[in-house]
Design an enzyme around this catalytic site. Structure first.
Site, PDB file in Angstrom:
ATOM      1  N   LYS A 129       0.867  -1.176   0.000  1.00  0.00           N
ATOM      2  CA  LYS A 129       0.000   0.000   0.000  1.00  0.00           C
ATOM      3  C   LYS A 129       0.902   1.224   0.000  1.00  0.00           C
ATOM      4  O   LYS A 129       1.572   1.524   0.988  1.00  0.00           O
ATOM      5  CB  LYS A 129      -0.902   0.000   1.229  1.00  0.00           C
ATOM      6  CG  LYS A 129      -1.895   1.152   1.204  1.00  0.00           C
ATOM      7  CD  LYS A 129      -2.926   1.013   2.303  1.00  0.00           C
ATOM      8  CE  LYS A 129      -4.037   2.039   2.164  1.00  0.00           C
ATOM      9  NZ  LYS A 129      -3.597   3.413   2.247  1.00  0.00           N
ATOM     10  N   ARG A 150      -7.944  12.703  -6.000  1.00  0.00           N
ATOM     11  CA  ARG A 150      -9.136  12.046  -5.488  1.00  0.00           C
ATOM     12  C   ARG A 150     -10.157  13.038  -4.935  1.00  0.00           C
ATOM     13  O   ARG A 150     -11.354  12.838  -5.077  1.00  0.00           O
ATOM     14  CB  ARG A 150      -8.754  11.052  -4.397  1.00  0.00           C
ATOM     15  CG  ARG A 150      -9.983  10.335  -3.867  1.00  0.00           C
ATOM     16  CD  ARG A 150      -9.637   9.178  -2.999  1.00  0.00           C
ATOM     17  NE  ARG A 150      -9.166   9.610  -1.696  1.00  0.00           N
ATOM     18  CZ  ARG A 150      -9.065   8.800  -0.660  1.00  0.00           C
ATOM     19  NH1 ARG A 150      -9.389   7.532  -0.782  1.00  0.00           N
ATOM     20  NH2 ARG A 150      -8.628   9.238   0.496  1.00  0.00           N
ATOM     21  N   LYS A 326      -2.699  -2.649   7.700  1.00  0.00           N
ATOM     22  CA  LYS A 326      -1.738  -1.584   8.006  1.00  0.00           C
ATOM     23  C   LYS A 326      -0.609  -2.098   8.895  1.00  0.00           C
ATOM     24  O   LYS A 326      -0.820  -2.962   9.740  1.00  0.00           O
ATOM     25  CB  LYS A 326      -2.454  -0.430   8.733  1.00  0.00           C
ATOM     26  CG  LYS A 326      -3.521   0.270   7.898  1.00  0.00           C
ATOM     27  CD  LYS A 326      -2.854   1.165   6.872  1.00  0.00           C
ATOM     28  CE  LYS A 326      -3.740   2.271   6.380  1.00  0.00           C
ATOM     29  NZ  LYS A 326      -3.875   3.405   7.230  1.00  0.00           N
TER      30      LYS A 326
HETATM   31  S1  IVH Z   1      -6.566  -0.397  -4.477  1.00  0.00           S
HETATM   32  C1  IVH Z   1     -10.165   1.970  -3.085  1.00  0.00           C
HETATM   33  N1  IVH Z   1      -4.017  -0.646  -4.094  1.00  0.00           N
HETATM   34  O1  IVH Z   1      -4.983   3.740  -0.639  1.00  0.00           O
HETATM   35  C2  IVH Z   1     -10.014   1.424  -4.429  1.00  0.00           C
HETATM   36  N2  IVH Z   1      -5.058   1.320  -3.302  1.00  0.00           N
HETATM   37  O2  IVH Z   1      -6.618   4.139   1.719  1.00  0.00           O
HETATM   38  C3  IVH Z   1      -9.000   0.391  -4.526  1.00  0.00           C
HETATM   39  N3  IVH Z   1      -3.525   2.881  -2.262  1.00  0.00           N
HETATM   40  O3  IVH Z   1      -7.407   5.606  -2.238  1.00  0.00           O
HETATM   41  C4  IVH Z   1      -7.682   0.903  -4.261  1.00  0.00           C
HETATM   42  N4  IVH Z   1      -1.689   1.703  -2.533  1.00  0.00           N
HETATM   43  O4  IVH Z   1      -5.200   5.477  -3.468  1.00  0.00           O
HETATM   44  C5  IVH Z   1      -5.086   0.136  -3.914  1.00  0.00           C
HETATM   45  N5  IVH Z   1      -1.747  -1.016  -3.881  1.00  0.00           N
HETATM   46  C6  IVH Z   1      -2.806  -0.237  -3.685  1.00  0.00           C
HETATM   47  C7  IVH Z   1      -2.720   1.005  -3.049  1.00  0.00           C
HETATM   48  C8  IVH Z   1      -3.881   1.754  -2.872  1.00  0.00           C
HETATM   49  C9  IVH Z   1      -2.198   2.833  -2.073  1.00  0.00           C
HETATM   50  C10 IVH Z   1      -4.384   4.022  -1.847  1.00  0.00           C
HETATM   51  C11 IVH Z   1      -5.486   4.298  -2.811  1.00  0.00           C
HETATM   52  C12 IVH Z   1      -6.718   4.470  -1.947  1.00  0.00           C
HETATM   53  C13 IVH Z   1      -6.141   4.525  -0.577  1.00  0.00           C
HETATM   54  C14 IVH Z   1      -7.110   3.994   0.444  1.00  0.00           C
END
Ligand code: IVH
Length: 711
Positions: A129, A150, A326
């Protein structure tokens, strides 16, 4: 209110109502600080905990829930100054998990929702993430049309012009599968680039960013795209929005297709066939977290089959087919034992916090940077209070924040735990090393030792700089060894490097007999030093360590004066009046008063001049344009370097290519004649291919210039 003061959930309804109100306020403020001002005041962990508690309270007292509660919304509304655009599909958030038990629960929930038995296989993918900013990129007929942040998930800011300056974001897709395609992903800044940016911000007396994500946010949300262009932002695609044709049957296939189109996809994307392998993957990523070179704050687990994702759909704020697990917070409380002042190459006094050692995010931390005297006083570089204006005192209980490999910082102070006898820290008015007075000109955040060329600390740091990779690049002469030789008075200035062998002999010291040395390493060191006696002019100028004279300025000066004698005759005060020298220098493109003054001041300093003369007697200085023309393969070429080079630093490659007559550009265009591709040189290499520009690998390039090596 402080999030940690929220009591457990056995509360009365009245208490719950008031708690809910404060939690909503805290979260709303945090959303604003994070999304609009890129300047959060609570940590991600505190934010997550606050949101979790609010959610629990709302679950416990459903009639206190509200549609405008932060548990029901995403982010914050867009900031003023940018055009707004509505997302064709909402940009959602992710549900958070904090343990592997939560991962179990997630998988069980998914199975329940889909009516799947325990034994039925359920494939997921795992992906780091990225701790950055979400971005949506719209491509029409393969061309980048619009980039939108966003925002609140519905409406974001249009940042297309800024995003066009980011190398990782293709302007044109290699293989557009669909007339309309929206790619989503994360903008981030690497640790190295973050550190460099902060160093340069500090030098310019501009805002220092608290962490790479803030730096990335601040850099992307610039009204002037030129500012963004100068900031090293990167992008990882992690999904898509609207797309008119199929990208595949699974998330992993779709991501492979997205990568084929020219996007950077995280290399640690992994298919996991069951929950155990997903858990193992989480643990693996957690282990390598600090070596990734960019911040991640967890691992995202996504159901792999797109048909299942579709069936699972979304809740109000997040997809049901994904969860973010997390990592534990990378902040911890400890005690400030002392504040030491270090003196840098140009005399800057940098305070360093000495801490009671503490583990933060798995790493033991005993030092943290304190930037400058205002920072200790509780004042930011813009003069505004930081930490609500609380000053730092020895003995204070302090909160240490650490992100990946980035140098730890003091994030907060617990005033209630301050010892009674703690007094405000007195920043030294004289240099702690040489005792010379310090000065801090108006508007400058940095206090400096005024004994520029005689202060031992500055001389030592200048020496280290001269030996460092972008200058002489002497293998085997690391900082520790330089310090040791400096103390022994064998190595006191750059010229001494080339006299090292003789000096040891004269002093009757046999280096081979000294701790850590042997016949082989000693011979190697002396041979290495001998091989560095030929120095290109630009490197030599940069190596002198004069304030404001970095690589770019050194190169400009070298270009202008071409050889050493011309330079010295033009700037030597004996042959020129001070005014004349300054006038000459400011006539050079890109050289302003500040640089001219610093340069002139350095050359008028007797001690410095003498040490330069001694150095010049030891080396051969290559004139700037020596190799231009003739059979030189690089003469007149416009070159781009991309990716990581094995044999040399970027700085080195640049200086060398330029000294061989090439012009170096930052991005590939039709004007580019040659692109050298190192490791992971993705989008620029692709662009070069598209434009039919000649591409060579690093090895091929080294072969090209081999007969023209300057060393
Ligand atoms: S998938 C929500 N994959 O985390 C739609 N998100 O806390 C699916 N993010 O707004 C998102 N790394 O911008 C996805 N490998 C990852 C990610 C990721 C960072 C961000 C994303 C989202 C936020 C949510």
């Amino acid at each position: 209110m402080s999030v940690s003061s929220v009591p457990p959930n056995d509360v009365t309804e009245g208490q719950a109502a008031s708690l809910i109100r404060s939690l909503r306020d805290t979260i709303a403020q945090a959303n604003k600080d994070y999304h609009q001002r890129a300047d959060p005041h609570i940590t991600d962990h505190e934010y997550d905990v606050a949101k979790e508690r609010l959610r629990n309270l709302e679950d416990q007292f459903p009639h206190l829930a509200s549609p405008d509660s932060p548990t029901q919304t995403v982010g914050a509304p867009p900031i003023e100054g940018f055009k707004k655009a509505e997302h064709s599909r909402r940009m959602l958030s992710l549900d958070n998990a904090f343990s592997l038990q939560d991962l179990d629960d997630f998988m069980a929930r998914v199975r329940r929702f889909l009516g799947m038995a325990e034994v039925e296989p359920l494939e997921v993918i795992s992906e780091p993430k990225i701790d950055g900013l979400s971005l949506s990129l719209i491509y029409k007929n393969g061309q980048l049309e619009q980039a939108v942040t966003r925002g609140d998930g519905h409406v974001g800011e249009v940042v297309t012009a800024n995003v066009r300056t980011i190398d990782d974001v293709p302007q044109k897709l290699v293989n557009a599968v669909s007339d309309y395609l929206e790619i989503r992903g994360e903008i981030y800044m690497s640790h190295m680039d973050f550190q460099k940016l902060n160093e340069s911000q500090l030098k310019k007396n501009e805002k220092v960013f608290a962490n790479p994500r803030n730096a990335a946010a601040g850099s992307l949300r610039q009204l002037d795209p030129q500012v963004t262009a100068a900031r090293p932002l990167q992008f990882f695609a992690h999904g898509w929005g609207r797309c008119d044709s199929s990208l595949g049957d699974t998330q992993s296939d779709a991501m492979a297709a997205i990568s084929e189109m020219g996007f950077a996809v995280n290399p640690h994307l992994q298919i996991c066939h069951d929950i155990d392998s997903a858990a193992a993957e989480f643990q693996r990523i957690e282990k390598i977290r600090s070596s990734l070179g960019y911040d991640i704050d967890g691992v995202v687990i996504k159901v792999n089959l797109l048909s299942l994702q579709k069936r699972l759909g979304n809740s109000t704020t997040a997809p049901r087919w994904a969860i973010a697990i997390k990592f534990p917070a990378e902040a911890a409380w400890t005690r400030l034992k002392a504040i030491d002042i270090q003196v840098g190459r140009t005399g800057a006094l940098s305070p360093v916090a000495r801490l009671e050692p503490i583990t933060v995010g798995g790493v033991t931390v005993s030092n943290a940077t304190l930037h400058n005297e205002d920072y200790i006083k509780g004042m930011g570089s813009d003069g505004a209070p930081i930490r609500e204006g609380r000053d730092l005192r020895i003995g204070d209980r302090v909160k240490i924040y650490r992100a990946g490999d980035v140098i730890p910082k003091v994030a907060d102070i617990d005033i209630s735990a301050r010892p009674n006898d703690a007094t405000p820290f007195e920043f030294p008015s004289s240099c702690p090393v040489c005792g010379a007075p310090t000065s801090r000109p108006d508007g400058d955040a940095v206090r400096r030792c005024t004994a520029e060329f005689t202060c031992p600390a500055q001389r030592l740091e200048k020496l280290k700089h001269f030996v460092s990779r972008p200058v002489l690049n002497i293998d085997g002469l690391g900082d520790k060894i330089i310090e040791q030789f400096f103390e022994q008075k064998i190595l006191e200035e750059p010229a001494d490097i080339f006299l090292l062998e003789t000096s040891f002999k004269e002093k009757g010291i046999d280096l081979k007999e000294m701790d850590g040395w042997g016949e082989k390493s000693v011979n190697q060191l002396f041979a290495e030093i001998e091989s560095k006696r030929v120095v290109p002019l630009a490197r030599l100028i940069f190596g002198l360590g004069i304030r404001h004279v970095g690589e770019v300025v050194a190169d400009r000066l070298a270009r202008h004066f071409v050889d050493w004698d011309t330079l010295i005759n033009s700037v030597a005060p004996s042959s020129q009046s001070a005014e004349n020298v300054s006038n000459q220098l400011v006539d050079i493109e890109g050289i302003g008063d500040k640089i001219a003054t610093a340069f002139h001041k350095a050359f008028s300093d007797h001690t410095f001049r003498q040490s330069i003369d001694r150095l010049v007697a030891q080396v051969t200085i290559l004139p700037h344009e020596m190799d231009k023309g003739g059979t030189n393969p690089l003469a007149g070429l416009t070159m781009v370097f991309t990716g990581t080079l094995k044999a040399m630093t970027r700085a080195e490659a640049k200086v060398r290519a330029e000294s061989l007559g090439a012009r170096i550009a930052g991005s590939v265009s039709t004007k580019t004649s040659l692109v050298v591709v190192g490791d992971q040189g993705g989008s620029k290499a692709r662009k070069a291919k598209e434009l039919g520009v000649r591409l060579v690998t690093e090895d091929e390039y080294l072969e090209m210039i081999e007969s023209h090596q300057i060393e």
